[in-house]
Scaffold this motif. Structure first.
Motif, PDB file in Angstrom:
ATOM      1  N   TYR A  49      37.420  -6.449 -14.716  1.00 51.54           N
ATOM      2  CA  TYR A  49      38.027  -5.169 -14.359  1.00 51.54           C
ATOM      3  C   TYR A  49      37.725  -4.831 -12.903  1.00 51.54           C
ATOM      4  O   TYR A  49      36.604  -4.983 -12.440  1.00 51.54           O
ATOM      5  CB  TYR A  49      37.502  -4.049 -15.259  1.00 51.54           C
ATOM      6  CG  TYR A  49      38.009  -4.154 -16.682  1.00 51.54           C
ATOM      7  CD1 TYR A  49      39.285  -3.713 -17.012  1.00 51.54           C
ATOM      8  CD2 TYR A  49      37.221  -4.700 -17.686  1.00 51.54           C
ATOM      9  CE1 TYR A  49      39.760  -3.810 -18.313  1.00 51.54           C
ATOM     10  CE2 TYR A  49      37.685  -4.796 -18.993  1.00 51.54           C
ATOM     11  CZ  TYR A  49      38.950  -4.352 -19.295  1.00 51.54           C
ATOM     12  OH  TYR A  49      39.422  -4.452 -20.575  1.00 51.54           O
TER      13      TYR A  49
ATOM     14  N   THR B  46      43.691   0.450 -12.213  1.00 50.02           N
ATOM     15  CA  THR B  46      42.781  -0.551 -12.746  1.00 50.02           C
ATOM     16  C   THR B  46      43.533  -1.867 -12.933  1.00 50.02           C
ATOM     17  O   THR B  46      44.668  -1.879 -13.419  1.00 50.02           O
ATOM     18  CB  THR B  46      42.184  -0.090 -14.086  1.00 50.02           C
ATOM     19  OG1 THR B  46      41.573   1.185 -13.892  1.00 50.02           O
ATOM     20  CG2 THR B  46      41.151  -1.068 -14.601  1.00 50.02           C
TER      21      THR B  46
ATOM     22  N   LEU C 283      43.023  -6.232 -13.989  1.00 55.01           N
ATOM     23  CA  LEU C 283      42.217  -7.358 -14.408  1.00 55.01           C
ATOM     24  C   LEU C 283      42.434  -8.393 -13.328  1.00 55.01           C
ATOM     25  O   LEU C 283      43.577  -8.713 -12.995  1.00 55.01           O
ATOM     26  CB  LEU C 283      42.671  -7.902 -15.766  1.00 55.01           C
ATOM     27  CG  LEU C 283      42.144  -7.173 -16.987  1.00 55.01           C
ATOM     28  CD1 LEU C 283      42.743  -7.776 -18.254  1.00 55.01           C
ATOM     29  CD2 LEU C 283      40.636  -7.231 -17.052  1.00 55.01           C
TER      30      LEU C 283
END
Length: 114
Positions: free
Chosen positions: A66, A73, A75
């Motif tokens: 993250y 946000t 990944l």
């Protein structure tokens, strides 16, 4: 992975196919940051992947982590390196095998019903 298998087959297959595409992009373009990160708020990603329980865990297992940036946000894999992380390559090959196995099973079930 086990939690994903409790989902409807088609939802699971779409999520795994999308994750495989993400991993293919990383493997084919290891130095391009746009392929090394996924915006978690992306509506398509939410519908195809995030909605399936356990799917984000697969990306975490592939080495993604993250990252927050500008109130969003993501990944993301660590910044570009000479090699794609081993776990990314291993997970890609394993998911492809599982997806192919489920397709083979599905085809056998359809032909058995005929």
């Amino acid at each position: 992975m086990a939690r994903m298998l409790d989902q409807p087959l088609e939802s699971w297959r779409v999520a795994v196919s999308t994750i495989i595409r993400i991993l293919v992009n990383v493997l084919e373009h290891p130095f391009q940051e746009k392929y090394r990160r996924v915006r978690l708020q992306n509506p398509t990603f939410v519908a195809k992947v995030s909605a399936v329980t356990g799917s984000l865990d697969l990306l975490l297992a592939a080495g993604f982590g993250y990252v927050s940036e500008d109130e969003e946000t993501f990944l993301a894999l660590p910044s570009p390196a000479p090699e794609v992380p081993l776990q990314t390559r291993v997970l890609y090959h394993r998911l492809k095998q599982i997806l192919n196995d489920t397709e083979d099973s599905r085809l056998k079930m359809v032909s058995a019903k005929s």
